[in-house]
Design a protein around this motif. Structure first.
Motif, PDB file in Angstrom:
ATOM      1  N   TRP A   1       0.955  -1.461   0.047  1.00  0.00           N
ATOM      2  CA  TRP A   1      -0.002  -0.035   0.049  1.00  0.00           C
ATOM      3  C   TRP A   1       0.870   1.320  -0.126  1.00  0.00           C
ATOM      4  O   TRP A   1       1.985   1.290   0.765  1.00  0.00           O
ATOM      5  CB  TRP A   1      -0.846   0.073   1.037  1.00  0.00           C
ATOM      6  CG  TRP A   1      -1.551  -1.091   1.487  1.00  0.00           C
ATOM      7  CD1 TRP A   1      -1.140  -2.298   2.007  1.00  0.00           C
ATOM      8  CD2 TRP A   1      -2.963  -1.506   1.100  1.00  0.00           C
ATOM      9  NE1 TRP A   1      -2.434  -3.274   2.270  1.00  0.00           N
ATOM     10  CE2 TRP A   1      -3.455  -2.687   1.280  1.00  0.00           C
ATOM     11  CE3 TRP A   1      -4.082  -0.638   0.184  1.00  0.00           C
ATOM     12  CZ2 TRP A   1      -4.649  -2.993   1.071  1.00  0.00           C
ATOM     13  CZ3 TRP A   1      -5.149  -1.192   0.018  1.00  0.00           C
ATOM     14  CH2 TRP A   1      -5.601  -2.322   0.386  1.00  0.00           C
TER      15      TRP A   1
ATOM     16  N   THR B   1      -1.170   7.713   0.555  1.00  0.00           N
ATOM     17  CA  THR B   1      -1.454   9.093  -0.402  1.00  0.00           C
ATOM     18  C   THR B   1      -1.954  10.139   0.446  1.00  0.00           C
ATOM     19  O   THR B   1      -2.129  11.377  -0.259  1.00  0.00           O
ATOM     20  CB  THR B   1      -2.968   8.499  -1.321  1.00  0.00           C
ATOM     21  OG1 THR B   1      -3.937   8.051  -0.764  1.00  0.00           O
ATOM     22  CG2 THR B   1      -2.324   7.453  -2.316  1.00  0.00           C
TER      23      THR B   1
ATOM     24  N   ASP C   1       5.084   3.972   2.486  1.00  0.00           N
ATOM     25  CA  ASP C   1       4.333   2.858   2.091  1.00  0.00           C
ATOM     26  C   ASP C   1       4.116   1.661   3.268  1.00  0.00           C
ATOM     27  O   ASP C   1       4.766   2.063   4.237  1.00  0.00           O
ATOM     28  CB  ASP C   1       4.850   2.196   0.947  1.00  0.00           C
ATOM     29  CG  ASP C   1       6.222   1.518   1.094  1.00  0.00           C
ATOM     30  OD1 ASP C   1       6.700   1.752   2.253  1.00  0.00           O
ATOM     31  OD2 ASP C   1       6.783   1.040   0.126  1.00  0.00           O
TER      32      ASP C   1
ATOM     33  N   ASN D   1     -11.246  -1.076   4.950  1.00  0.00           N
ATOM     34  CA  ASN D   1     -10.672  -1.473   3.501  1.00  0.00           C
ATOM     35  C   ASN D   1     -11.958  -1.335   2.560  1.00  0.00           C
ATOM     36  O   ASN D   1     -12.934  -1.850   2.515  1.00  0.00           O
ATOM     37  CB  ASN D   1     -10.281  -2.833   3.639  1.00  0.00           C
ATOM     38  CG  ASN D   1      -9.621  -3.534   2.511  1.00  0.00           C
ATOM     39  OD1 ASN D   1      -9.648  -3.045   1.467  1.00  0.00           O
ATOM     40  ND2 ASN D   1      -8.908  -4.374   2.604  1.00  0.00           N
ATOM     41  N   LYS D   2     -11.516  -0.731   1.519  1.00  0.00           N
ATOM     42  CA  LYS D   2     -12.203  -0.387   0.465  1.00  0.00           C
ATOM     43  C   LYS D   2     -11.738  -0.747  -0.722  1.00  0.00           C
ATOM     44  O   LYS D   2     -11.946  -0.198  -1.868  1.00  0.00           O
ATOM     45  CB  LYS D   2     -12.678   1.262   0.297  1.00  0.00           C
ATOM     46  CG  LYS D   2     -13.269   2.075   1.551  1.00  0.00           C
ATOM     47  CD  LYS D   2     -13.280   3.458   1.396  1.00  0.00           C
ATOM     48  CE  LYS D   2     -13.602   4.151   2.800  1.00  0.00           C
ATOM     49  NZ  LYS D   2     -13.465   5.658   2.659  1.00  0.00           N
TER      50      LYS D   2
ATOM     51  N   GLN E   1      -9.432  -1.179  -3.040  1.00  0.00           N
ATOM     52  CA  GLN E   1      -8.257  -0.447  -3.562  1.00  0.00           C
ATOM     53  C   GLN E   1      -7.741   0.382  -2.450  1.00  0.00           C
ATOM     54  O   GLN E   1      -6.421   1.029  -2.865  1.00  0.00           O
ATOM     55  CB  GLN E   1      -8.477   0.210  -5.132  1.00  0.00           C
ATOM     56  CG  GLN E   1      -8.889  -0.850  -6.259  1.00  0.00           C
ATOM     57  CD  GLN E   1      -7.783  -1.757  -6.570  1.00  0.00           C
ATOM     58  OE1 GLN E   1      -6.443  -1.207  -6.791  1.00  0.00           O
ATOM     59  NE2 GLN E   1      -7.963  -3.038  -6.819  1.00  0.00           N
ATOM     60  N   GLN E   2      -8.514   0.812  -1.731  1.00  0.00           N
ATOM     61  CA  GLN E   2      -8.053   1.830  -0.930  1.00  0.00           C
ATOM     62  C   GLN E   2      -8.183   1.454   0.490  1.00  0.00           C
ATOM     63  O   GLN E   2      -9.071   0.501   0.952  1.00  0.00           O
ATOM     64  CB  GLN E   2      -9.018   2.969  -0.847  1.00  0.00           C
ATOM     65  CG  GLN E   2      -8.471   4.566  -0.391  1.00  0.00           C
ATOM     66  CD  GLN E   2      -9.575   5.598  -0.576  1.00  0.00           C
ATOM     67  OE1 GLN E   2     -10.627   5.440  -0.018  1.00  0.00           O
ATOM     68  NE2 GLN E   2      -8.819   6.739  -0.960  1.00  0.00           N
ATOM     69  N   LEU E   3      -7.380   1.805   1.441  1.00  0.00           N
ATOM     70  CA  LEU E   3      -7.330   1.275   2.811  1.00  0.00           C
ATOM     71  C   LEU E   3      -7.167   2.443   3.695  1.00  0.00           C
ATOM     72  O   LEU E   3      -6.160   3.431   3.512  1.00  0.00           O
ATOM     73  CB  LEU E   3      -6.011   0.507   2.935  1.00  0.00           C
ATOM     74  CG  LEU E   3      -5.707   0.193   4.526  1.00  0.00           C
ATOM     75  CD1 LEU E   3      -6.775  -0.904   5.038  1.00  0.00           C
ATOM     76  CD2 LEU E   3      -4.305  -0.520   4.524  1.00  0.00           C
ATOM     77  N   GLU E   4      -8.032   2.782   4.341  1.00  0.00           N
ATOM     78  CA  GLU E   4      -8.010   3.766   5.611  1.00  0.00           C
ATOM     79  C   GLU E   4      -7.575   3.184   6.895  1.00  0.00           C
ATOM     80  O   GLU E   4      -8.212   2.184   7.439  1.00  0.00           O
ATOM     81  CB  GLU E   4      -9.240   4.630   5.744  1.00  0.00           C
ATOM     82  CG  GLU E   4      -9.448   5.510   4.437  1.00  0.00           C
ATOM     83  CD  GLU E   4     -10.768   6.368   5.002  1.00  0.00           C
ATOM     84  OE1 GLU E   4     -10.873   7.392   4.299  1.00  0.00           O
ATOM     85  OE2 GLU E   4     -11.857   5.875   5.773  1.00  0.00           O
TER      86      GLU E   4
ATOM     87  N   THR F   1      -4.578   7.268   4.695  1.00  0.00           N
ATOM     88  CA  THR F   1      -5.345   6.784   3.439  1.00  0.00           C
ATOM     89  C   THR F   1      -4.056   6.115   2.581  1.00  0.00           C
ATOM     90  O   THR F   1      -3.099   6.835   2.078  1.00  0.00           O
ATOM     91  CB  THR F   1      -6.142   7.859   2.645  1.00  0.00           C
ATOM     92  OG1 THR F   1      -7.054   8.493   3.683  1.00  0.00           O
ATOM     93  CG2 THR F   1      -6.761   7.136   1.419  1.00  0.00           C
ATOM     94  N   TYR F   2      -4.204   4.896   2.130  1.00  0.00           N
ATOM     95  CA  TYR F   2      -3.440   4.350   1.285  1.00  0.00           C
ATOM     96  C   TYR F   2      -4.075   3.696   0.093  1.00  0.00           C
ATOM     97  O   TYR F   2      -5.201   3.478   0.042  1.00  0.00           O
ATOM     98  CB  TYR F   2      -2.781   2.896   2.097  1.00  0.00           C
ATOM     99  CG  TYR F   2      -1.991   3.273   3.395  1.00  0.00           C
ATOM    100  CD1 TYR F   2      -0.480   3.425   3.211  1.00  0.00           C
ATOM    101  CD2 TYR F   2      -2.383   3.481   4.432  1.00  0.00           C
ATOM    102  CE1 TYR F   2       0.477   3.731   4.177  1.00  0.00           C
ATOM    103  CE2 TYR F   2      -1.425   3.619   5.742  1.00  0.00           C
ATOM    104  CZ  TYR F   2      -0.032   3.769   5.457  1.00  0.00           C
ATOM    105  OH  TYR F   2       0.636   4.099   6.644  1.00  0.00           O
ATOM    106  N   GLN F   3      -3.380   3.343  -0.873  1.00  0.00           N
ATOM    107  CA  GLN F   3      -3.792   2.936  -2.248  1.00  0.00           C
ATOM    108  C   GLN F   3      -3.024   1.795  -2.617  1.00  0.00           C
ATOM    109  O   GLN F   3      -1.781   1.644  -2.313  1.00  0.00           O
ATOM    110  CB  GLN F   3      -3.472   4.137  -3.255  1.00  0.00           C
ATOM    111  CG  GLN F   3      -3.932   3.712  -4.654  1.00  0.00           C
ATOM    112  CD  GLN F   3      -5.483   3.980  -4.611  1.00  0.00           C
ATOM    113  OE1 GLN F   3      -5.929   4.554  -4.215  1.00  0.00           O
ATOM    114  NE2 GLN F   3      -6.086   2.905  -5.638  1.00  0.00           N
TER     115      GLN F   3
END
Length: 135
Positions: free
Chosen positions: A32, A35, A49, A113-114, A116-119, A128-130
């Motif tokens: 991840w 971002t 990361d 966890n979304k 492609q995106q992780l908060e 917020t991670y991509q």
């Protein structure tokens, strides 16, 4: 079409019955890239990361220092303590990123966890991670 519906139904049933297992498998073996912190974009040149590996060992770049350790996931909260890291000096902006990352991981954060995106929502910071790729 029937295959897609069946696969979607199976995934939903697994998600409902598996509880945190779905979150665990979605976090592990991924790389991840950070971002944003508290909704403010992080300069991509900082390259912060996070990688979550087997048995929830974690590592990554906080800001200008690498970190590593073990994490736990309990009731949807990820916590990594104690964390070890290198001790290089950072410029002030990079140090702010590093402080937010290490503080949030050490204190624990709720995982959203979304796909492609992780908060990671901590008491002070929301990271917020991509999703970058599979490990």
């Amino acid at each position: 079409m029937k295959t897609t519906i069946a696969a979607t139904a199976a995934l939903l049933l697994t998600a409902c019955s598996g509880g945190l297992k779905v979150i665990e498998s979605d976090l592990q073996h991924h790389h991840w890239n950070l971002t944003a912190i508290n909704g403010v974009a992080v300069d991509p040149e900082i390259k912060s990361d996070l990688e979550v590996a087997e048995h929830f060992s974690i590592n990554g770049m906080a800001g200008c220092n690498r970190f590593f350790g073990s994490a736990t996931l309990e009731q949807g909260r990820l916590k990594a303590a104690p964390l070890a890291s290198t001790k290089m000096a950072c410029d002030p902006i990079t140090q702010q990123v590093e402080t937010a990352v290490l503080h949030t991981l050490s204190e624990g954060a709720t995982v959203n966890n979304k796909g492609q995106q992780l908060e990671l929502v901590g008491e002070k910071y929301t990271l917020t991670y991509q999703l970058a790729d599979w490990m």
